[in-house]
Design a protein around this motif. Structure first.
Motif, PDB file in Angstrom:
ATOM      1  N   SER A   7       2.937  -6.186   6.054  1.00  0.00           N
ATOM      2  CA  SER A   7       3.902  -5.656   6.807  1.00  0.00           C
ATOM      3  C   SER A   7       3.726  -5.520   8.242  1.00  0.00           C
ATOM      4  N   THR A  18       0.011  -2.190  -1.896  1.00  0.00           N
ATOM      5  CA  THR A  18       1.401  -1.468  -1.448  1.00  0.00           C
ATOM      6  C   THR A  18       1.161  -0.278  -1.001  1.00  0.00           C
ATOM      7  N   THR A  20       2.543   3.770   0.030  1.00  0.00           N
ATOM      8  CA  THR A  20       3.764   4.715   0.062  1.00  0.00           C
ATOM      9  C   THR A  20       3.213   5.864   0.857  1.00  0.00           C
ATOM     10  N   TYR A  21       4.017   6.725   1.401  1.00  0.00           N
ATOM     11  CA  TYR A  21       3.553   8.242   2.031  1.00  0.00           C
ATOM     12  C   TYR A  21       4.246   8.929   1.067  1.00  0.00           C
ATOM     13  N   ASP A  22       3.724  10.177   0.844  1.00  0.00           N
ATOM     14  CA  ASP A  22       4.225  11.465   0.387  1.00  0.00           C
ATOM     15  C   ASP A  22       4.243  12.302   1.546  1.00  0.00           C
ATOM     16  N   ALA A  28      -1.097   9.667   1.584  1.00  0.00           N
ATOM     17  CA  ALA A  28      -0.765   8.213   1.553  1.00  0.00           C
ATOM     18  C   ALA A  28      -1.327   7.692   0.261  1.00  0.00           C
ATOM     19  N   SER A  34       3.109  -3.811  -5.551  1.00  0.00           N
ATOM     20  CA  SER A  34       4.212  -3.672  -6.094  1.00  0.00           C
ATOM     21  C   SER A  34       4.908  -4.841  -6.744  1.00  0.00           C
ATOM     22  N   GLU A  38       9.601  -2.642  -1.911  1.00  0.00           N
ATOM     23  CA  GLU A  38      10.603  -1.242  -2.029  1.00  0.00           C
ATOM     24  C   GLU A  38      10.762  -1.074  -0.415  1.00  0.00           C
ATOM     25  N   HIS A  40      11.020   1.812   1.184  1.00  0.00           N
ATOM     26  CA  HIS A  40      10.172   2.851   1.833  1.00  0.00           C
ATOM     27  C   HIS A  40       8.726   2.907   1.532  1.00  0.00           C
ATOM     28  N   SER A  41       8.179   1.489   1.372  1.00  0.00           N
ATOM     29  CA  SER A  41       6.829   1.235   1.111  1.00  0.00           C
ATOM     30  C   SER A  41       6.417   0.240   2.140  1.00  0.00           C
ATOM     31  N   TYR A  42       5.111  -0.001   2.125  1.00  0.00           N
ATOM     32  CA  TYR A  42       4.513  -1.095   3.229  1.00  0.00           C
ATOM     33  C   TYR A  42       3.482  -1.984   2.461  1.00  0.00           C
ATOM     34  N   ASP A  43       3.729  -3.261   2.595  1.00  0.00           N
ATOM     35  CA  ASP A  43       2.817  -4.254   1.728  1.00  0.00           C
ATOM     36  C   ASP A  43       1.866  -4.726   2.822  1.00  0.00           C
TER      37      ASP A  43
END
Length: 76
Positions: A7, A18, A20-22, A28, A34, A38, A40-43
């Motif tokens: 990404s 992958t 993802t942020y919370d 992170a 994945s 998705e 809202h995620s970054y590969d």
């Protein structure tokens, strides 16, 4: 599964993880790639996954597959 690109802008490597942020928990999460992209995620490729940094005060959770060898463990 076909390869997906990293990404990061101008990176042509294949993604292996992958991210993802919370935001609510200032966390992170970086895990295996994945199965499907998705929104809202970054590969990330291996290089960018290794060099990833988060804002000060955030926690990073790195998930690995149990089939991955543990650092320092040698099969007998």
């Amino acid at each position: 599964m076909s390869a997906r690109p990293c990404s990061k802008i101008a990176c042509g490597r294949d993604a292996v993880s992958t991210l993802t942020y919370d935001y609510a928990d200032s966390m992170a999460v970086l895990g295996p790639l994945s199965l499907a992209p998705e929104p809202h995620s970054y590969d990330l490729c291996a290089r960018h996954a290794e060099r990833m940094s988060v804002p000060q005060g955030w926690q990073v959770v790195r998930h690995v597959l149990v089939t991955d060898p543990l650092p320092g463990v040698v099969d007998a």
